[in-house]
Design a protein around this motif. Structure first.
Motif, PDB file in Angstrom:
ATOM      1  N   PHE A   1      -2.757   8.531   5.668  1.00 16.91           N
ATOM      2  CA  PHE A   1      -3.855   8.398   5.019  1.00 16.91           C
ATOM      3  C   PHE A   1      -3.564   7.840   3.383  1.00 16.91           C
ATOM      4  O   PHE A   1      -2.510   8.321   3.154  1.00 16.91           O
ATOM      5  CB  PHE A   1      -4.768   9.148   4.898  1.00 16.91           C
ATOM      6  N   GLY A   2      -4.198   7.191   2.584  1.00 15.02           N
ATOM      7  CA  GLY A   2      -4.175   6.564   1.305  1.00 15.02           C
ATOM      8  C   GLY A   2      -5.400   6.254   0.611  1.00 15.02           C
ATOM      9  O   GLY A   2      -6.240   6.054   1.223  1.00 15.02           O
ATOM     10  N   TYR A   3      -5.275   6.007  -0.516  1.00 17.04           N
ATOM     11  CA  TYR A   3      -6.412   5.477  -1.249  1.00 17.04           C
ATOM     12  C   TYR A   3      -5.992   4.298  -2.457  1.00 17.04           C
ATOM     13  O   TYR A   3      -4.609   4.427  -2.815  1.00 17.04           O
ATOM     14  CB  TYR A   3      -6.962   6.415  -1.995  1.00 17.04           C
TER      15      TYR A   3
ATOM     16  N   GLU B   1       0.782  -1.209   0.157  1.00 19.86           N
ATOM     17  CA  GLU B   1      -0.034  -0.088  -0.168  1.00 19.86           C
ATOM     18  C   GLU B   1       1.047   1.218   0.059  1.00 19.86           C
ATOM     19  O   GLU B   1       1.955   1.192   0.473  1.00 19.86           O
ATOM     20  CB  GLU B   1      -0.853   0.130   1.320  1.00 19.86           C
ATOM     21  N   VAL B   2       0.425   2.367  -0.341  1.00 18.05           N
ATOM     22  CA  VAL B   2       1.007   3.420  -0.234  1.00 18.05           C
ATOM     23  C   VAL B   2       0.277   4.810   0.601  1.00 18.05           C
ATOM     24  O   VAL B   2      -1.091   4.695   0.182  1.00 18.05           O
ATOM     25  CB  VAL B   2       1.340   4.138  -1.767  1.00 18.05           C
TER      26      VAL B   2
ATOM     27  N   ASN C   1     -11.117   2.026  -2.408  1.00 18.39           N
ATOM     28  CA  ASN C   1     -10.406   1.938  -1.052  1.00 18.39           C
ATOM     29  C   ASN C   1     -10.010   3.036  -0.212  1.00 18.39           C
ATOM     30  O   ASN C   1      -9.357   3.744  -1.026  1.00 18.39           O
ATOM     31  CB  ASN C   1      -9.416   0.942  -0.939  1.00 18.39           C
ATOM     32  N   LEU C   2     -10.459   3.143   0.832  1.00 19.58           N
ATOM     33  CA  LEU C   2     -10.170   4.154   1.759  1.00 19.58           C
ATOM     34  C   LEU C   2      -9.060   3.746   2.808  1.00 19.58           C
ATOM     35  O   LEU C   2      -9.370   2.945   3.464  1.00 19.58           O
ATOM     36  CB  LEU C   2     -11.092   5.022   2.388  1.00 19.58           C
ATOM     37  N   ILE C   3      -7.790   4.205   2.774  1.00 18.84           N
ATOM     38  CA  ILE C   3      -6.933   3.370   3.745  1.00 18.84           C
ATOM     39  C   ILE C   3      -6.467   4.532   4.793  1.00 18.84           C
ATOM     40  O   ILE C   3      -6.039   5.565   4.592  1.00 18.84           O
ATOM     41  CB  ILE C   3      -5.632   3.003   3.019  1.00 18.84           C
ATOM     42  N   GLY C   4      -6.338   3.925   5.968  1.00 19.53           N
ATOM     43  CA  GLY C   4      -5.795   4.776   7.309  1.00 19.53           C
ATOM     44  C   GLY C   4      -4.775   3.746   7.965  1.00 19.53           C
ATOM     45  O   GLY C   4      -5.093   2.661   8.404  1.00 19.53           O
ATOM     46  N   GLU C   5      -3.449   4.140   8.099  1.00 21.30           N
ATOM     47  CA  GLU C   5      -2.579   3.538   8.862  1.00 21.30           C
ATOM     48  C   GLU C   5      -1.856   4.152  10.185  1.00 21.30           C
ATOM     49  O   GLU C   5      -1.681   5.428   9.947  1.00 21.30           O
ATOM     50  CB  GLU C   5      -1.164   3.078   7.815  1.00 21.30           C
ATOM     51  N   LYS C   6      -1.888   3.586  11.264  1.00 21.00           N
ATOM     52  CA  LYS C   6      -1.200   4.182  12.521  1.00 21.00           C
ATOM     53  C   LYS C   6      -0.249   3.501  12.873  1.00 21.00           C
ATOM     54  O   LYS C   6      -0.063   2.279  13.218  1.00 21.00           O
ATOM     55  CB  LYS C   6      -2.460   4.097  13.419  1.00 21.00           C
TER      56      LYS C   6
ATOM     57  N   GLY D   1      -0.731   8.169  -1.719  1.00 24.46           N
ATOM     58  CA  GLY D   1      -0.903   8.804  -0.372  1.00 24.46           C
ATOM     59  C   GLY D   1      -1.774  10.034  -0.216  1.00 24.46           C
ATOM     60  O   GLY D   1      -1.800  10.649  -1.436  1.00 24.46           O
ATOM     61  N   LEU D   2      -2.240  10.271   0.950  1.00 27.07           N
ATOM     62  CA  LEU D   2      -3.167  11.373   0.981  1.00 27.07           C
ATOM     63  C   LEU D   2      -2.732  12.030   2.226  1.00 27.07           C
ATOM     64  O   LEU D   2      -3.356  12.975   2.937  1.00 27.07           O
ATOM     65  CB  LEU D   2      -4.408  11.004   1.366  1.00 27.07           C
ATOM     66  N   GLY D   3      -1.355  12.180   2.520  1.00 25.64           N
ATOM     67  CA  GLY D   3      -0.891  12.745   3.909  1.00 25.64           C
ATOM     68  C   GLY D   3      -1.246  12.237   5.239  1.00 25.64           C
ATOM     69  O   GLY D   3      -1.402  11.111   5.315  1.00 25.64           O
ATOM     70  N   THR D   4      -1.295  12.996   5.982  1.00 25.79           N
ATOM     71  CA  THR D   4      -1.391  12.536   7.726  1.00 25.79           C
ATOM     72  C   THR D   4      -2.750  13.351   8.209  1.00 25.79           C
ATOM     73  O   THR D   4      -3.286  14.206   7.401  1.00 25.79           O
ATOM     74  CB  THR D   4      -0.379  12.630   8.340  1.00 25.79           C
ATOM     75  N   SER D   5      -2.971  12.985   9.278  1.00 25.59           N
ATOM     76  CA  SER D   5      -4.056  13.370  10.189  1.00 25.59           C
ATOM     77  C   SER D   5      -3.719  15.005  10.459  1.00 25.59           C
ATOM     78  O   SER D   5      -4.618  15.908  10.677  1.00 25.59           O
ATOM     79  CB  SER D   5      -4.448  12.899  11.500  1.00 25.59           C
TER      80      SER D   5
END
Length: 307
Positions: A200-202, A143-144, A186-191, A235-239
């Motif tokens: 976040f990514g997609y 994932e990215v 797909n909407l992705i969140g990784e912590k 990628g979609l950056g971070t929170s």
């Protein structure tokens, strides 16, 4: 050479031999099965389809890329996917990688679960995805997210492997089938559990078979055995900074060939759309499926218990 130096060299060689064994094992596991699978063409995007209950799929996915100013690498990801229930699929991954002019290493494991949210089929079918990762020097590019960059792979393996990343990844998967087409988002969140912000990514993909009607005779090269499409991910950056700036974005054609004897082959050349992305990466996949694996294991244990 002193006794201490000789002992250090033996320990170093033993470590390298073990790492090499792990890498070879990952490759072997991906090609050893002789069973059936009907796999879609995506590598990053997940669709709404689940593994059949009681079936076990084994897949091997090698990925290769070369960062600017760095050495080419080859990662190997071996996947074991089990149909726990009609609404629940469990997967376990083992990962390794080798980098030119460096060593071959085992990079960690992942455990994921996917759950159908709605009990029946709808126009849009939501799936909840939960994963735990324990990796270091990972280059599988499964994932990215966030600000992932090709520069991440410039860190030498000897240093990168010391930074163990324990992460939780979530995805909200939406999938639809219409007249042979599959459309998946797909909407992705990784912590990172060490305390970093959410990343976040997609991923988005569309594909369909080259022919909808089946041929009257079984054949390897029938058009209905091939699925082709394209996926986009990034990628979609971070929170803290939700953005497309300074992120990696990719477009990747995908093709899957489902052979009548059960094997599925997949290929996807990926093209970076931004400066931070790899200019080109190549993904391959080979998968097989053990039908009725769970039932066979149960029968095996029952027969031993009765003896």
């Amino acid at each position: 050479m002193t006794t201490l130096n000789k002992r250090s060299n033996r320990i170093h060689k033993t470590k390298l031999s073990f790492q090499y064994f792990i890498a070879v094992f990952l490759v072997w596991m991906g090609s050893a099965a002789m069973v059936r699978a009907q796999e879609g063409p995506y590598f990053v995007t997940y669709d709404q389809h689940m593994e059949e209950p009681g079936n076990l799929e084994v897949e091997f996915e090698p990925t290769t890329a070369k960062p600017q100013g760095g050495d080419r690498f080859l990662s190997g990801l071996t996947e074991f996917e089990y149909g726990t229930a009609a609404w629940w699929t469990t997967e376990f991954y083992l990962e390794g990688q080798m980098t030119r002019n460096e060593n071959t290493i085992f990079t960690g494991f992942r455990v994921e679960n996917r759950f159908h949210i709605l009990p029946s089929v709808h126009w849009i079918n939501p799936v909840l995805y939960l994963e735990y990762e324990d990796t270091a020097a990972d280059k599988a590019l499964k994932e990215v997210v966030g600000f992932d960059s090709q520069d991440d792979s410039l860190v030498p393996n000897g240093i990168a492997r010391r930074n163990i990343e324990r992460e939780v990844e979530t995805k909200l998967i939406f999938g639809s089938d219409y007249k042979g087409w599959n459309i998946s988002e797909n909407l992705i969140g990784e912590k990172n559990l060490a305390g970093d912000p959410w990343e976040f990514g997609y991923a988005f993909g569309v594909n369909r078979p080259l022919a909808l009607a089946a041929s009257s005779e079984a054949c390897n090269f029938c058009r209905e055995n091939f699925r082709a499409g394209i996926e986009f991910y990034g990628g979609l950056g971070t929170s803290k900074i939700f953005t497309l700036n300074q992120t990696s974005q990719y477009a990747a054609p995908v093709v899957a060939w489902n052979l009548p004897d059960g094997m599925t082959l997949r290929v996807s050349p990926g093209f970076g759309l931004t400066h931070d992305a790899y200019g080109f990466l190549l993904r391959l996949g080979v998968s097989y499926e053990f039908e009725g694996f769970g039932r066979k294991v149960q029968l095996l244990f029952h027969s031993r218990r009765d003896q």
